[in-house]
Design a protein around this motif. Structure first.
Motif, PDB file in Angstrom:
ATOM      1  N   HIS A  96      -6.879   0.322   6.329  1.00  0.00           N
ATOM      2  CA  HIS A  96      -7.329   0.994   7.577  1.00  0.00           C
ATOM      3  C   HIS A  96      -8.837   0.854   7.791  1.00  0.00           C
ATOM      4  CE1 HIS A  96      -8.198   4.463   4.930  1.00  0.00           C
ATOM      5  NE2 HIS A  96      -6.923   4.478   4.577  1.00  0.00           N
ATOM      6  N   HIS A 107      -4.662   6.765  -5.050  1.00  0.00           N
ATOM      7  CA  HIS A 107      -6.075   6.978  -4.706  1.00  0.00           C
ATOM      8  C   HIS A 107      -6.987   6.924  -5.931  1.00  0.00           C
ATOM      9  CE1 HIS A 107      -5.739   7.843  -0.453  1.00  0.00           C
ATOM     10  NE2 HIS A 107      -4.692   8.621  -0.692  1.00  0.00           N
ATOM     11  N   HIS A 142       0.877  -1.185   0.000  1.00  0.00           N
ATOM     12  CA  HIS A 142       0.000   0.000   0.000  1.00  0.00           C
ATOM     13  C   HIS A 142       0.911   1.232   0.000  1.00  0.00           C
ATOM     14  CE1 HIS A 142      -3.464   2.299   2.327  1.00  0.00           C
ATOM     15  NE2 HIS A 142      -2.957   3.013   1.328  1.00  0.00           N
ATOM     16  N   SER A 188     -10.398   0.960   0.781  1.00  0.00           N
ATOM     17  CA  SER A 188     -10.346   1.660   2.072  1.00  0.00           C
ATOM     18  C   SER A 188     -11.499   2.643   2.218  1.00  0.00           C
ATOM     19  CB  SER A 188      -9.043   2.464   2.207  1.00  0.00           C
ATOM     20  OG  SER A 188      -7.924   1.705   1.900  1.00  0.00           O
ATOM     21  N   ARG A 212      -2.615   6.222  12.630  1.00  0.00           N
ATOM     22  CA  ARG A 212      -3.738   5.304  12.368  1.00  0.00           C
ATOM     23  C   ARG A 212      -3.678   4.051  13.249  1.00  0.00           C
ATOM     24  NH1 ARG A 212      -6.883   6.530   7.996  1.00  0.00           N
ATOM     25  NH2 ARG A 212      -6.031   7.858   6.350  1.00  0.00           N
ATOM     26  N   ASP A 264       1.582   2.487   3.998  1.00  0.00           N
ATOM     27  CA  ASP A 264       0.798   3.528   3.327  1.00  0.00           C
ATOM     28  C   ASP A 264       1.733   4.698   2.971  1.00  0.00           C
ATOM     29  OD1 ASP A 264      -1.275   5.050   2.378  1.00  0.00           O
ATOM     30  OD2 ASP A 264      -2.421   5.098   4.252  1.00  0.00           O
ATOM     31  N   GLU A 280      -5.594   2.116  -4.356  1.00  0.00           N
ATOM     32  CA  GLU A 280      -6.332   2.186  -3.094  1.00  0.00           C
ATOM     33  C   GLU A 280      -7.681   2.771  -3.472  1.00  0.00           C
ATOM     34  OE1 GLU A 280      -4.998   4.867   0.004  1.00  0.00           O
ATOM     35  OE2 GLU A 280      -6.245   3.864   1.497  1.00  0.00           O
ATOM     36  N   HIS A 294     -12.695   6.259   3.366  1.00  0.00           N
ATOM     37  CA  HIS A 294     -12.127   7.586   3.630  1.00  0.00           C
ATOM     38  C   HIS A 294     -13.189   8.616   3.980  1.00  0.00           C
ATOM     39  CE1 HIS A 294      -8.712   5.986   1.080  1.00  0.00           C
ATOM     40  NE2 HIS A 294      -8.081   6.441   2.134  1.00  0.00           N
TER      41      HIS A 294
HETATM   42 ZN   LIG Z   1      -6.188   5.525   2.810  1.00  0.00          ZN
END
Ligand SMILES: [Zn+2]
Ligand SMILES: [Zn+2]
Length: 579
Positions: A473, A378, A346, A443, A511, A534, A418, A445
């Protein structure tokens, strides 16, 4: 310490304080202080003890035993309530200010009519009214004013990453002194908890050098002020606000002290119980023979565990979550270490909100000895993170493949994403696009205030997408800033196990999501985990250590973590998740 013991000891402490403020008979005060100490050190729960058992304890007289029984039966001690009525309600809170003892509180109350923290704050604005009081003086008043600001800081917690960096610096500086034989940080930081209240540093040194060692400690650059300083213990506050306690320990007692100050309290209670049942007594100084008081072990933690018939218990496991019986049966897990991690799955590039090019990212991962790096930028909903829409993603895949071909034989570069889990559980890209990616991290967000079944259904829907490999996460929490979602974790784990996909421990120290208890539940259910940094910036790879600590707190072994797989096994797993 059992909860009841803790509550009763606190009541006795407060009674001693109030008696002191009231200038009561000295022997009554001493009796209360002694009773509190005995209960604090007692390994058994007082509520399970009879009046007769209590009387047999050294330092417990009839009056004290009566009060303990009274508390166990009624949940309160009448004499305590009566005592509190004799002083203003806000007065006990003043005793929480460092360096403010019962005598000074009594002076402030009797001579300046100070009855609470509020009225103290008000009086300190005109310090001359206080400094004129006999027994106070300017220095003392200045110290009180300074320490008052400390209570506002108290209870504040710091992220593991921030405290860890500070602690590593201080330990390294203390080791520079030739008088220091050993130095380490202890406490919840050593156990790898996600946030910590303060930092405990232990040094092993001959006490005759304590003045020099203390001087060195308080003069280190990050120190803003000294809170208290004594022969063996000194507390400072750093410019960033963290309290750091230094303890100077005689080298022959270092192991016992390190164990004691590493905790957890609950773990230590279990160890003391075990010691007693074996005819030994364990304290912060040593494990001794109860009868002869001869020292059995004290120099190293390993010595103490061994003498207690236990395998060495890594600090991350010392939470009274079954580690002692596992250590007794030689069944402790072979915990994952950073050396077991061979892949980062990631990571972001400057195609979205990272600072690295694909080539730089792959190079850094190769330098760390990884066999695989996944590029997971992203998706389009993350507009503020410059998320990729479909056509940009298609080009990005081509760019990643170009670097993959360049790096062949060095490191395996995966084209991934992601992808956002939208608030209804749908993904931000269509399946026809997702299937072209080597790896998909999904994920959440947005809409992170979701709770209960809404959050649970949302995440499970993402898990059941046939192209997803990892849930990134999973709750979206940010430590001390955002609670994140609270889905039913057991349902999520169950769904992930069925699909054979992994839940992520995001190693970023803000996180650490999944948290330790969720990760432990996942492992027990046979769920795979990923530990990912990440990465957005070059240094982010260093966050790995915090993810590892969290995984270790969850009893994780390399076999539970997909980042520990060999290249072939990882490839096989990636394929096995797909239709
Ligand atoms: Zn993220
Ligand atoms: Zn990310």
């Amino acid at each position: 310490m059992a909860d009841t013991n803790k509550q009763i000891a606190a009541i006795f402490d407060q009674m001693a304080d109030v008696l002191q403020i009231l200038d009561a008979n000295r022997f009554r005060i001493i009796a209360m202080q002694k009773a509190s100490r005995v209960i604090k050190e007692l390994p058994n729960d007082v509520s399970t003890m009879s009046h007769k058992d209590l009387l047999a304890l050294d330092g417990v007289g009839k009056g004290t035993a009566d009060k303990i029984v009274e508390f166990c039966e009624t949940g309160q001690i009448v004499e305590h309530k009566e005592l509190l009525k004799e002083i203003p309600k806000g007065l006990p809170a003043l005793l929480d200010i460092p360096g403010l003892g019962a005598k000074t509180v009594a002076l402030l109350w009797n001579e300046a009519n100070i009855v609470s923290i509020k009225s103290l704050e008000k009086a300190l604005k005109k310090p001359e009214t206080l400094t004129s009081i006999k027994g106070l003086g300017q220095k003392k008043i200045e110290a009180i004013a300074k320490n008052l600001s400390f209570i506002e800081q108290a209870g504040k917690r710091y992220t593991l990453g921030r405290a860890h960096l500070k602690a590593v610096y201080f330990v390294a500086q203390m080791r520079q002194l030739p008088e220091v034989a050993q130095a380490a940080f202890a406490g919840s930081l050593r156990r790898g908890r996600d946030t910590v209240g303060d930092i405990d540093i232990l040094v092993a040194a001959d006490p005759k050098h304590s003045a020099k060692i203390t001087k060195h400690f308080v003069s280190l650059e990050p120190v803003k002020e000294t809170i208290v300083s004594g022969k063996t213990k000194t507390s400072v506050r750093t410019k960033g606000g963290i309290q750091i306690d230094l303890r100077i320990i005689s080298p022959d007692a270092y192991g016992a002290a390190l164990m004691y100050f590493t905790g957890s309290k609950e773990h230590n209670v279990r160890l003391r119980e075990r010691a007693l049942s074996m005819g030994m007594s364990l304290s912060e100084y040593a494990l001794t023979n109860k009868k002869t008081e001869k020292v059995i072990a004290s120099e190293t933690e390993a010595d103490v565990y061994k003498a207690l018939g236990l395998d060495f218990i890594p600090p991350e496991l010392r939470e009274d979550r079954g580690e002692i019986s596992a250590a007794e049966a030689h069944k402790l897990p072979k915990l994952v270490t950073d050396r077991d991690i061979h892949a980062e799955l990631h990571a972001h590039t400057h195609a979205s909100d990272g600072l690295l090019s694909i080539r730089e990212l792959a190079g850094l991962a190769y330098d760390r000895g990884f066999h695989t790096i996944a590029v997971t930028d992203h998706s389009k909903s993350q507009v503020q993170a410059h998320g990729l829409d479909e056509s940009r993603l298609e080009q990005h895949i081509i760019d990643v493949h170009a670097v993959r071909d360049e790096m062949t034989g060095k490191i395996n570069v995966l084209a991934g994403a992601e992808v956002d889990i939208l608030s209804d559980g749908k993904l931000d890209y269509s399946n026809s696009l997702l299937k072209h990616l080597d790896i998909v991290v999904a994920s959440p967000h947005v809409a992170l205030a979701q709770t209960g079944s809404t959050a649970t259904k949302r995440i499970i829907k993402a898990i059941n997408n046939p192209y997803v490999h990892i849930i990134g996460h999973p709750t979206g929490r940010l430590l001390m800033r955002r609670e994140g979602m609270s889905p039913d974790m057991s349902e999520i784990i169950k769904a992930a196990v069925e699909r054979g996909i992994a839940l992520e421990i995001n190693a970023n120290h803000h996180r650490l999501d999944l948290r330790d208890t969720h990760a432990r539940a996942a492992i027990e259910a046979g769920c795979l985990l990923a530990i990912n940094t990440d990465t957005h910036r070059p240094n982010d790879f260093n966050e790995l250590q915090y993810g590892i600590l969290t995984a270790r707190r969850a009893w994780a072994e390399p076999k539970n973590i997909v980042n520990c797989f060999t290249e072939a096994k990882l490839q096989k797993w990636l394929k096995s998740c797909r239709p």
